[in-house]
Design a protein around this motif. Structure first.
Motif, PDB file in Angstrom:
ATOM      1  N   ALA A  75      27.710  29.609  51.064  1.00  0.00           N
ATOM      2  CA  ALA A  75      29.029  29.805  51.520  1.00  0.00           C
ATOM      3  C   ALA A  75      30.090  29.939  50.540  1.00  0.00           C
ATOM      4  O   ALA A  75      31.352  29.967  50.684  1.00  0.00           O
ATOM      5  N   THR A  76      29.662  30.013  49.306  1.00  0.00           N
ATOM      6  CA  THR A  76      30.689  30.147  48.020  1.00  0.00           C
ATOM      7  C   THR A  76      30.445  31.672  47.668  1.00  0.00           C
ATOM      8  O   THR A  76      29.396  31.806  47.349  1.00  0.00           O
ATOM      9  N   ALA A  77      31.469  32.523  47.587  1.00  0.00           N
ATOM     10  CA  ALA A  77      31.495  33.897  47.499  1.00  0.00           C
ATOM     11  C   ALA A  77      32.362  34.325  46.397  1.00  0.00           C
ATOM     12  O   ALA A  77      33.221  33.605  45.908  1.00  0.00           O
ATOM     13  N   LEU A  78      31.841  35.358  45.891  1.00  0.00           N
ATOM     14  CA  LEU A  78      32.685  36.112  44.894  1.00  0.00           C
ATOM     15  C   LEU A  78      33.856  36.925  45.651  1.00  0.00           C
ATOM     16  O   LEU A  78      33.487  37.858  46.355  1.00  0.00           O
ATOM     17  N   ALA A  79      35.100  36.459  45.295  1.00  0.00           N
ATOM     18  CA  ALA A  79      36.109  36.916  46.277  1.00  0.00           C
ATOM     19  C   ALA A  79      36.866  38.161  45.602  1.00  0.00           C
ATOM     20  O   ALA A  79      37.658  39.197  45.919  1.00  0.00           O
ATOM     21  N   ASP A  80      36.998  38.266  44.211  1.00  0.00           N
ATOM     22  CA  ASP A  80      37.787  39.258  43.379  1.00  0.00           C
ATOM     23  C   ASP A  80      37.314  39.168  41.862  1.00  0.00           C
ATOM     24  O   ASP A  80      36.832  38.444  41.404  1.00  0.00           O
ATOM     25  N   THR A  81      37.391  40.605  41.482  1.00  0.00           N
ATOM     26  CA  THR A  81      36.931  40.680  39.978  1.00  0.00           C
ATOM     27  C   THR A  81      38.066  41.434  39.246  1.00  0.00           C
ATOM     28  O   THR A  81      38.543  42.458  39.890  1.00  0.00           O
ATOM     29  N   ALA A  82      38.088  41.176  37.983  1.00  0.00           N
ATOM     30  CA  ALA A  82      39.192  41.940  37.200  1.00  0.00           C
ATOM     31  C   ALA A  82      38.825  41.994  35.676  1.00  0.00           C
ATOM     32  O   ALA A  82      38.961  41.007  35.046  1.00  0.00           O
ATOM     33  N   PRO A  83      38.097  43.017  35.281  1.00  0.00           N
ATOM     34  CA  PRO A  83      37.833  43.138  33.772  1.00  0.00           C
ATOM     35  C   PRO A  83      38.960  43.153  33.076  1.00  0.00           C
ATOM     36  O   PRO A  83      40.346  43.852  33.416  1.00  0.00           O
TER      37      PRO A  83
END
Length: 715
Positions: free
Chosen positions: A150-158
């Motif tokens: 239930a722990t998720a990757l919510a956003d990414t920004a290179p």
């Protein structure tokens, strides 16, 4: 430039046949006792009883609420286990979801970043390619982050060069974010860590660091309930602790304002976007990043007053392009030289009869996305606004992506429809060359299902569009699932859903009504369904149900309705107003207490759509449709399954708890009024695949049973 915004799968189908609702008879459950108090308050001369206010308390910290949740889930689980379709829906959903899913790639430097799920992974992984022909390399695997997934990757920004990756982590479905950093060259995690980020983007200045938005730390145990005020913008410099982050912008005298930042692709400008709620109105300030040495974070006002929407698109030298609804309720594109002593706005692409839903500059083209009756189209213009072509799309559907930057003609986009999972394409807008990046192989035949669009009259004569999806061989009435939202300028466009496909495969029909309150036709459509016009939303949805029954899409006892969040409010309101029309409903994570919604977390933002409960004129409107306060005891209600989660800090679960308790205390006939409460699932985003399968298997089986949909036997 990252767009700044204001503030969310099948085999051979059976032919739809009408069955007798309730053919597999179920017994109305014996509800758990819910303690009622004499809590009441007088609002504008009216005594408002609130006997279940104690259920507003956080389930994590109040043992009595936790016991109530456990008792309700025990009854609901026992009931759902008796339904004949539960096992088949869960088995089929697992098969339909089990296909490769790719995210739309983003490019930074020579690197390409994208998400990937092989099928039944609980959380998507995150990959990078060094060059287009490079080998895919795993950077992040959220499936390893927690035991319950239930722990998720919510956003990414290179970062600009692609050397570093900032990424946001979401735990248990909460809106709170922890931002961490990764060295993409080595794959090693850096020591940087940002806490208390929420409703934020991540915008880099080169590889130096990034802007983000955060709220003050809450009191102990208040992180899931306290109101979100005093959002501030900070700059985090790579390799430093959060305590060293530089305050960029705040409004201490206007604590209700929220702030976000976007940096232009050329690194020249940082735009600070400020809003007071969810409406499409904002102020805009700009920082010239070339003058930081002498000016620091000095932000110059571009747009003051919360009158219109202004979104920067991209900059070309000193000129910046914007999307705005000033003097254009369906939006237009304008530009201005930001170095001029006085801004002069020049119109580039005027408003048309189709609202603009997005725009980017890709290479030397302005790519503008339009909505035509809630379906996507994309048109190319030169930078002076002359139309030069259009993107060829296969039919009714939705486009995603089409992001890029001036000087680079490469972009990626997705196309999806009700019967077509999202295929992703790589496109050169200059040459028109298009190649497939990812085209899913699925466990059903898309051609077996037909998508049609109808238009029906609402109560006041307004023409409302509705999509209807059925098996191609379906001719007669079949149990129908009607979905709606109707708020916050959010447009519902065609999209693929394994859960809807499972309903179709079982022999049902799916309908999506584009009711007022959304943005399908621009500002006027939104305004027509908010504040004192909110009743139009309910009238539109009721008219959709009447149309489906009158025109033979469904039988007299076969109409189910579903909606989430503002759509949960929709379900609760229309069931109160027309309990005779609907036969089953799922109200998910709904806003059910319209007299107290503004007292928790992000609820205060929603006054743009709902109004202020402490102002008498707004109170009268809210009181007239609030689901909690308009339950009609003594009237037969349809079967209702309320769904929520204990860690929802967007629409706190107390809304659903109080609403369910009131339903169960009223005399509503023989159909069940149940609540299903998920653990560590939040408002919906980041929910692991296994919980999605389990939850929607239960929901679909419930709706099928109470509309007479005969579900095939499980293997």
């Amino acid at each position: 430039m990252s767009r700044i915004t204001t503030l969310a799968l099948a085999g051979a189908a059976t032919i739809a046949l009408i069955a007798t609702p309730g053919a597999a008879q179920s017994v109305t459950p014996d509800y758990p006792a819910t303690r009622a108090t004499d809590t009441s308050e007088t609002l504008f001369g009216e005594a408002i009883a609130d006997p279940y206010r104690w259920l507003e308390n956080d389930v994590r910290t109040d043992p009595q609420v936790a016991q109530w949740v456990e008792a309700q889930n025990t009854v609901t689980d026992a009931y759902l286990e008796t339904l004949p379709g539960t096992a088949w829906f869960k088995e089929r959903l697992a098969e339909l979801i089990d296909y490769e899913r790719f995210g739309i790639p983003s490019k930074a430097g020579d690197r390409y970043f994208y998400s990937y799920n092989s099928g039944l992974m609980n959380q998507a992984q995150y990959f990078v390619r060094d060059g287009w022909d490079g080998e895919a390399r795993l950077l992040l695997d959220p499936n390893q982050w927690s035991a319950d997934n239930a722990t998720a990757l919510a956003d990414t920004a290179p970062s600009k060069s692609g050397r570093y990756l900032a990424y946001a982590i979401q735990d248990g479905g909460s809106d709170w974010r922890t931002i961490k950093l990764l060295d993409v060259d080595t794959g090693e995690e850096l020591s940087d860590e940002i806490e208390w980020a929420k409703f934020t983007g991540i915008s880099w200045i080169g590889d130096e660091g990034f802007f983000y938005s955060r709220f003050p730390e809450t009191g102990e145990g208040q992180d899931f309930q306290s109101l979100n005020y005093n959002q501030k913008v900070y700059f985090h410099r790579l390799g430093t602790p959060q305590s060293a982050d530089e305050l960029v912008y705040e409004t201490p005298d206007a604590k209700e304002q929220g702030h976000g930042v976007g940096v232009s692709d050329d690194g020249r400008w940082a735009f600070i976007y400020s809003s007071t709620g969810t409406d499409d109105r904002n102020e805009l300030r700009v920082i010239d990043l070339t003058e930081r040495a002498s000016q620091g974070w000095a932000a110059r006002p571009l747009i003051t007053g919360f009158d219109n929407s202004w979104s920067p698109i991209a900059s070309v030298g000193d000129t910046v392009y914007f999307q705005t609804n000033k003097d254009a309720p369906r939006y237009r594109i304008v530009r201005a030289d930001l170095t001029a002593d006085a801004l002069e706005w020049e119109e580039v692409v005027p408003q048309s009869d189709q609202p603009i839903s997005g725009a980017s500059i890709i290479g030397d083209r302005l790519v503008v996305e339009y909505m035509k009756d809630a379906s996507s189209r994309a048109v190319y213009f030169d930078l002076d606004g002359k139309q030069t072509g259009a993107l060829d799309l296969p039919g009714i559907g939705s486009v995603g992506g089409l992001n890029g930057e001036p000087g680079d003609s490469e972009t990626f986009y997705s196309f999806t429809s009700f019967n077509q999972p999202g295929a992703i394409y790589r496109l050169d807008v200059e040459t028109g060359e298009r190649t497939v990046f990812a085209e899913p192989e699925v466990a059903f035949e898309p051609e077996d299902y037909r998508v049609e669009q109808v238009f029906y009259p609402s109560k006041d004569g307004t023409r409302v569009p509705m999509f209807i999806v059925r098996h191609k061989d379906s001719t007669g009435p079949s149990p129908t699932l009607l979905y709606g939202y109707g708020g916050f300028n959010i447009s519902l466009t065609p999209g693929f859903s394994p859960t809807r496909l499972a309903w179709l495969e079982a022999g049902g029909t799916f309908a999506l009504a584009n009711i007022r309150g959304g943005g399908e036709y621009g500002k006027e459509w939104h305004d027509g369904g908010r504040l004192n016009n909110k009743q139009n939303v309910f009238d539109d949805f009721i008219a959709a149900g009447e149309y489906l029954k009158a025109n033979g899409y469904t039988g007299p006892d076969g109409l189910a309705i579903q909606g989430g969040s503002n759509g949960g409010l929709l379900v609760g309101a229309v069931v109160n107003q027309r309990p005779d029309l609907f036969d089953a409903g799922n109200a998910a994570v709904g806003v059910m207490d319209m007299l107290r919604f503004d007292r928790w977390t992000a609820g205060r933002y929603w006054v743009d759509d709902y109004g202020y409960p402490d102002r008498e004129a707004d109170f009268r409107v809210l009181r007239s449709y609030s689901p909690l306060h308009n339950i009609r005891s003594g009237v037969d209600y349809p079967a209702l399954l309320v769904t929520t989660a204990d860690t929802d800090d967007r629409v706190v679960p107390g809304h659903s708890f109080k609403y369910t308790a009131a339903l169960q205390a009223a005399e509503l006939g023989e159909e069940p009024q149940l609540i299903r409460i998920e653990t560590r699932a939040g408002h919906g985003s980041g929910k692991p695949t296994d919980k999605i399968i389990d939850e929607y298997g239960d929901i679909l089986a419930f709706l099928a049973h109470h509309t007479g949909l005969e579900v095939p036997p499980a293997d």
